[in-house]
Scaffold this active site. Structure first.
Site, short mmCIF file in Angstrom:
data_model
loop_
_atom_site.label_atom_id
_atom_site.label_comp_id
_atom_site.label_asym_id
_atom_site.label_seq_id
_atom_site.Cartn_x
_atom_site.Cartn_y
_atom_site.Cartn_z
N ARG A 86 6.45 15.23 -5.63
CA ARG A 86 5.92 16.57 -5.56
C ARG A 86 6.72 17.42 -5.91
O ARG A 86 6.42 18.49 -6.51
CB ARG A 86 5.16 16.57 -4.25
CG ARG A 86 3.81 15.93 -3.94
CD ARG A 86 3.35 15.91 -2.77
NE ARG A 86 4.10 14.83 -1.92
CZ ARG A 86 3.68 14.57 -0.58
NH1 ARG A 86 2.55 15.14 -0.19
NH2 ARG A 86 4.28 13.57 -0.15
N ASP B 150 5.57 0.46 -8.07
CA ASP B 150 5.61 0.57 -6.57
C ASP B 150 4.36 0.22 -5.87
O ASP B 150 3.43 1.08 -5.50
CB ASP B 150 6.14 2.07 -6.00
CG ASP B 150 5.77 2.48 -4.59
OD1 ASP B 150 5.97 1.29 -3.85
OD2 ASP B 150 5.54 3.43 -4.50
N ASP C 58 1.62 -9.36 2.17
CA ASP C 58 0.53 -10.62 2.30
C ASP C 58 1.14 -12.06 2.75
O ASP C 58 2.14 -12.15 2.89
CB ASP C 58 -0.36 -10.47 1.15
CG ASP C 58 -1.76 -10.96 1.44
OD1 ASP C 58 -2.04 -11.68 2.46
OD2 ASP C 58 -2.68 -10.31 0.78
N ILE C 59 0.45 -12.97 2.77
CA ILE C 59 1.13 -14.12 3.26
C ILE C 59 1.71 -14.68 1.87
O ILE C 59 1.53 -14.04 0.73
CB ILE C 59 -0.25 -15.12 3.32
CG1 ILE C 59 -1.10 -15.40 2.15
CG2 ILE C 59 -0.83 -14.93 4.62
CD1 ILE C 59 -2.17 -16.48 2.40
N PRO C 60 2.84 -15.45 2.19
CA PRO C 60 3.78 -15.76 1.01
C PRO C 60 3.01 -16.27 -0.14
O PRO C 60 3.47 -15.79 -1.38
CB PRO C 60 4.48 -16.97 1.55
CG PRO C 60 4.44 -16.51 3.10
CD PRO C 60 3.32 -16.04 3.25
N ASN C 61 2.06 -16.95 -0.11
CA ASN C 61 1.50 -17.70 -1.44
C ASN C 61 0.68 -16.73 -2.20
O ASN C 61 0.86 -16.57 -3.46
CB ASN C 61 0.35 -18.64 -0.79
CG ASN C 61 -0.05 -19.38 -1.91
OD1 ASN C 61 0.47 -20.00 -2.77
ND2 ASN C 61 -1.47 -19.35 -2.26
N THR D 52 9.42 6.61 4.90
CA THR D 52 10.11 7.87 5.02
C THR D 52 9.16 8.83 5.76
O THR D 52 9.58 9.79 6.21
CB THR D 52 10.68 8.58 3.88
OG1 THR D 52 9.54 8.52 2.76
CG2 THR D 52 11.75 7.75 3.25
N LYS E 7 8.30 6.26 -11.60
CA LYS E 7 7.66 5.36 -10.62
C LYS E 7 6.09 5.47 -10.68
O LYS E 7 5.60 6.45 -10.70
CB LYS E 7 8.04 5.60 -9.20
CG LYS E 7 7.37 4.77 -8.17
CD LYS E 7 7.86 5.03 -6.61
CE LYS E 7 7.25 6.06 -5.81
NZ LYS E 7 5.81 5.82 -5.43
N LYS F 46 4.19 -2.07 -3.28
CA LYS F 46 4.60 -2.45 -1.82
C LYS F 46 3.73 -3.56 -1.15
O LYS F 46 2.87 -3.65 -0.37
CB LYS F 46 4.15 -1.27 -0.92
CG LYS F 46 5.06 -0.25 -0.81
CD LYS F 46 4.79 0.85 -0.08
CE LYS F 46 5.38 2.31 -0.28
NZ LYS F 46 4.84 3.07 -1.39
N LEU F 47 3.82 -4.69 -1.74
CA LEU F 47 3.19 -6.11 -1.44
C LEU F 47 3.39 -6.40 0.02
O LEU F 47 4.49 -6.57 0.49
CB LEU F 47 3.43 -7.09 -2.55
CG LEU F 47 2.61 -7.18 -3.71
CD1 LEU F 47 2.87 -6.08 -4.51
CD2 LEU F 47 2.92 -8.23 -4.63
O1 LIG Z 1 8.29 2.92 -2.08
C1 LIG Z 1 8.28 4.15 -2.24
O2 LIG Z 1 8.37 4.48 -3.04
C2 LIG Z 1 7.96 4.99 -0.93
C3 LIG Z 1 8.64 4.47 0.31
C4 LIG Z 1 8.88 5.37 1.32
O3 LIG Z 1 9.28 5.00 2.33
N1 LIG Z 1 8.51 6.69 1.34
C5 LIG Z 1 7.93 7.12 0.23
O4 LIG Z 1 7.56 8.32 0.05
N2 LIG Z 1 7.81 6.23 -1.24
C6 LIG Z 1 7.08 7.02 -2.20
O5 LIG Z 1 7.81 7.92 -2.67
C7 LIG Z 1 7.15 8.92 -3.30
C8 LIG Z 1 7.40 10.32 -2.77
O6 LIG Z 1 6.73 11.29 -3.05
P1 LIG Z 1 7.04 12.85 -2.89
O7 LIG Z 1 6.82 12.93 -1.19
O8 LIG Z 1 6.01 13.58 -3.22
O9 LIG Z 1 8.40 13.16 -3.18
C9 LIG Z 1 5.59 8.56 -3.42
O10 LIG Z 1 5.14 8.05 -4.27
C10 LIG Z 1 5.61 7.46 -1.96
O11 LIG Z 1 4.62 6.60 -2.34
#
Ligand SMILES: O=C(O)c1cc(=O)[nH]c(=O)n1[C@@H]1O[C@H](COP(=O)(O)O)[C@@H](O)[C@H]1O
Length: 235
Positions: A213, A58, A63-66, A121, A31, A60-61
């Site tokens: 991590r 990743d 914004d407005i649809p356009n 999360t 990722k 995570k967009l």
């Molecule tokens: O979209 C994601 O990847 C993401 C969504 C979410 O709700 N929580 C989340 O931790 N992430 C991504 O997942 C990875 C988690 O990293 P660690 O916590 O180091 O395992 C990070 O790169 C976050 O940007």
């Protein structure tokens, strides 16, 4: 559905990423997030593709649809396997994201999977209610956002593994659940709030787990990745 462990390459730059990737002999699912993409841009994607790794971009967009449609058109040209948006952008924005991906994908190629973040999360139910002002339980919010995501024509969601079982029961096994917030029982949870072990994520039916991590900061990242892979895939 091919289940996989996706390694979050949350590194500062190309050099750090290369040093990490070079330790592995196998082809990985990785990722690339905001930190690395904002530092290196499309060339990091090119490098990882040349090395035969699958890529979840990743960004995570939201914004407005356009704007989201035009941005997705550009991202589709990079040839990645999966991209994401925030479901909070609403159904019209999510539909626009898929339209952009379809328009931008070169002929003869498959468009990337498109999934939507429901609730990060790093957000607890209490934080969601008090700071995002959503007056609902967290599982119900994730389920509703997942229903909107499916209605908009996306392929799945990002959620915690804690919500996966209900999502698959209500929206079908084909609807992808990609679940970060993964830790071994002995790991520090850091900024994550909804945390699950790889074995538990397997039990709950996650399609993908995203692990950063726990692998990147391990003494031996390759062994740790292989262990987590076994735990998640039940090998
Ligand atoms: O979209 C994601 O990847 C993401 C969504 C979410 O709700 N929580 C989340 O931790 N992430 C991504 O997942 C990875 C988690 O990293 P660690 O916590 O180091 O395992 C990070 O790169 C976050 O940007």
């Amino acid at each position: 559905m091919n289940k996989a462990v996706i390694i979050a390459l949350d590194f500062k730059n190309f050099e750090e990423t290369k040093a990490f990737i070079d330790q592995f002999e196998e082809s990985l699912y990785v990722k690339v997030g905001m930190e690395l993409f904002y530092a290196e841009g499309p060339q990091i994607i090119k490098y990882l593709k040349e090395k035969n790794h699958k890529i979840f971009l990743d960004l995570k967009l939201h914004d407005i649809p356009n704007t989201v449609k035009s941005a997705m058109k550009n991202l589709a040209r990079l040839g990645v396997d999966m991209v994401n948006v925030h479901a909070a952008g609403t159904i019209p924005m999510m539909k626009a994201a898929v339209e952009g991906l379809i328009e931008g994908t070169p002929e003869g190629e498959n468009r990337p999977l498109c999934i939507a973040v429901t609730q990060l999360t790093s957000t607890s139910e209490e934080m969601m209610q008090e700071q995002i002002l959503i007056n609902e339980t967290l599982p119900n919010t994730v389920l509703k956002y997942a229903q909107f995501t499916k209605e908009a024509g996306l392929d799945g969601i990002v959620c915690s593994a804690l919500e996966t079982k209900e999502i698959h029961e209500k929206l079908g096994l084909d609807f992808v659940t990609c679940t970060p917030g993964i830790r071994q029982a002995s790991d520090s949870v850091d900024d994550q709030k909804r945390v699950v072990t790889p074995e538990k994520a397997r039990e709950l039916g996650s399609d993908y787990i995203v692990v950063g991590r726990s692998i990147t900061r391990a003494q031996n990242p390759v062994e740790t990745y292989q262990l987590i892979n076994k735990q998640f895939l039940g090998l």
